[in-house]
Design an enzyme around this catalytic site. Sequence first.
Site, PDB file in Angstrom:
ATOM      1  CG  HIS B  68       1.586  -5.742   3.948  1.00 49.59           C
ATOM      2  ND1 HIS B  68       1.983  -6.284   2.748  1.00 49.59           N
ATOM      3  CD2 HIS B  68       0.478  -5.005   3.673  1.00 49.59           C
ATOM      4  CE1 HIS B  68       1.162  -5.872   1.793  1.00 49.59           C
ATOM      5  NE2 HIS B  68       0.247  -5.091   2.325  1.00 49.59           N
ATOM      6  CD  GLU B  71      -3.510  -5.714   5.581  1.00 54.53           C
ATOM      7  OE1 GLU B  71      -4.183  -5.803   4.538  1.00 54.53           O
ATOM      8  OE2 GLU B  71      -2.627  -4.839   5.757  1.00 54.53           O
ATOM      9  CG  HIS B  72      -2.230  -9.221   1.616  1.00 56.97           C
ATOM     10  ND1 HIS B  72      -2.493  -9.125   0.278  1.00 56.97           N
ATOM     11  CD2 HIS B  72      -1.830  -7.985   2.003  1.00 56.97           C
ATOM     12  CE1 HIS B  72      -2.250  -7.893  -0.143  1.00 56.97           C
ATOM     13  NE2 HIS B  72      -1.833  -7.182   0.895  1.00 56.97           N
ATOM     14  CD  GLU B 148      -0.100  -4.064  -1.037  1.00 58.57           C
ATOM     15  OE1 GLU B 148      -0.249  -5.281  -0.791  1.00 58.57           O
ATOM     16  OE2 GLU B 148      -0.436  -3.166  -0.232  1.00 58.57           O
TER      17      GLU B 148
END
Lengths: 431, 456
Positions: B68, B71-72, B148
């Site tokens: 994840h 991904e950022h 997040e």
Amino acid sequence: MHIRFIALILVVFSHSVFSAAKIETWQTSQGSPVFYVETKGLPMVDIRVVFDAGSARDGYQHGIAALTSALLDTGAAEWSADDIAQRLESVGARLGSGVSKDTAWVSLRSLTEEKLLNKALQTMQAILTKPSFNEADFQREKGRTLAGLKHREESPGALANIEFLKVLYKDHPYAHPSSGVVETVTGFAVADLQNFYKQFYVANNARVVIVGDIDRQHAEKIAQSLIAGLAAGEKPESIAAVPVPEKGVTKHIQFPSTQTHVLAGLVGMHRKDKDYLSLYVGNHILGGSGLVSQLFGEVREKRGLAYSAYSYFSPLLRKGPFTMGLQTRNDQTSQAVEVMQNTLTAFVEKGPTETALLAAKKNITGGFAMRFDTNSKLISYVSMIGFYQLPLDYLDTFQQRVDAVTVESIKDAFKRRVQPEFINTITVGGE
Amino acid sequence: MIFRVILLALVCLPISAYSSSVKVHERTFKNGLKVLVKEDHRSPVVVSQIWYKVGSSYEPGGITGISHMLEHMMFKGTKKYPAGEFSRIVAENGGNENAFTGRDYTAYFQTMEKSRLEVSFELEADRMRNIQLDATELKKELEVVTEERRMRTDDKPRSKTQEYFMAMAFSNSPYKNPVIGWPSDIANYQVDDLQAWYELWYAPNNATLVIVGDVKADDVFVLAEKYFAGIKTSDIKPVKPQTEIEQHGVRKTTIKLAAKLPYILMGYKVPVLNTIEDESEAYALEVLAGILDGGSSARLASKLVRGQQIAVSAGAGYSMMSRLPEMFMLDATPAEGKTVFDLEYALKQQVYDIQRELVSEQELQRVKAQVLASAVYERDSNFYQAMQLGMLETVGIGWEKVDEYVEKVNQITAEQVRAVARKYLVEEKLNIAYLEPQPLNQKKLVRKVAGGRHAH
């Protein structure tokens, strides 16, 4: 450039959504307006009946519109909630209902095969015109609503939202949450819902929207029979104008969360606002374009202060809110709020650059087709056009109107409408 | 073939309505990149998604959530397109874009007007191999991901309960870890960790490109070849199986968090399509989930929310399309005056009913009618269609299963539903989490700080 592009589409895709997006309109025998778009390609239809019966019609009974809507499919004609659910689901149909500030709606998605569709329509018709409002169903749904309101108190974001609208709208019908509050909902009786239904779920207050693989003749028949059982009733008086903005306030609500939720804004614009496009395009640059907006850039990309940072206008029948939002670790709240304020102030003072405006226009017009490339999106647009009485060519002329926006018009509109000293700031979180 | 099935399900349905099942065009380039194209000419738009076979279930301890995080970082620039350029170019071409990470996949997408597909290909091909990871950018983005996590999990009692629940239910399966990662892992990612992860998994032979929209398949293949076919392959080593050990007996946990409503989560360990011997069992479990929670007429809504009025909401779910064995989930919120233990009993009773008595023909037909209708409704969205293809391919099931779904569900009988309930929904494989609300200690008080703007 984009005009040529559209022309090309009209020629080449004469059977696509584009030519089909032509909205036809007529009235049922009782005078309810119907809005219809034929779309080919999939054997399905979406139908929505929209009433001016949203939470703005609650009066002092905050939450009554929402609970009335929730009761509709729990019993109608000779059918119980189980019967209704079975009738719809056995043909694969999907029924929905709900309320916004301005509207209440009942929606149906069904296959178009005659027997399946007829069974679904017959059921929808009963829900719309002969809801039972049984005491037992009422008590249960009230209990569920109250549980939902309790659950909402776990959420700092939801609390911020409630406080934000309260500060902006004071005593106006837009001020309270659509689902109501514990104090009001507790006091409801089933007769209150019946009265609300009788007053607002009437032919003179209804619009029918149909999008799908159904021909005009069939659509006329559907619209007619669907709401023929509604009392004629009366169109309600327009709701009051919203309060004139005054000097903004700052409020903090203590909450045991790791993040503070920030909402900042003021009373914005209405659906037919003369500044609509300048504010819309301006906001697109400021905080409405996701990963490339100025707020996102300043708050997240440059400083890593929040996961999401955004702004938007919610145009309603009356002036809806302009909202900026972010969530950040408690101890950096004031820094994040400052960045948000500075970004807004700079934008209001200087306006966007020509380059930024050009990029925004390219984004909006270049991606125009994606706004209504599914029946789901299309029916939302057509419902909006129908409810707010926008011109039927609203979508066709949208790109031209976006193109006409200038740096000056944005600057002018923001200076008049989004004065930084009028901004209200609500924070909910820990210290 | 499929016609017969539909006739069984809904006798009155015209066959023609469903005979238009759209062909998926498939091509695999020499470097291993698989390209899937589905034409849909209803609107002049196209969605392009690239799916990588990597997600949180691939991650070893210490770096959970790194897929994840990567991904950022994929939005932070390459040599050719520095930070911010990717998104700026997509936006200027009218596109929408984003990315998402799951347990078994990481995917990136753009939706564009159809003539702009090439823009998407050029950018996406570039960042498959060429991102530049920078320590300063990472430090900042790490804060973003931490925010997040706070937003998605830490400040949401139910999400947190779900996180603890998964961590308890799975012993050694990587499904025990949250997709976003554990806080201390997130806090300690280094550029080297991300670089290694990127080099390990981002390669054409570990990716699937899915295009759905108003395009011609042959044109798409030509265009994709131009941008992707030259990308070098990697030596992708198969991920270790980490097969979950057998569970012998119920597991329970109580989570005490500041909250207003109690909540119960129950999960039975079950196989998925990927791991099951007799695949009809997976479809039977799907149907079983539909019997319990396929809408307002399903049993949980009809019997627990309405009939007994013991729950204000109740749900059941099974996702057969995971890479590794899953859980058949049940969850519910008690009505006023009822407890999570009342709900546990009531939910188990529902399971017991299905184990004991055959579900009715009417219920079975209802589920099948819904599945059939959904297959039509889903085609309203290019994005959804692309999601289905990408996910099936990436978790290892193969996209071809998309076309079998309706038919396979239609073949399921009441006996098969009862059989899988008896075989899999057993106490020994059950996991339960109770959310026990604690007072939201700090008293809620509204404090007017100042008139005018926030002062600093």
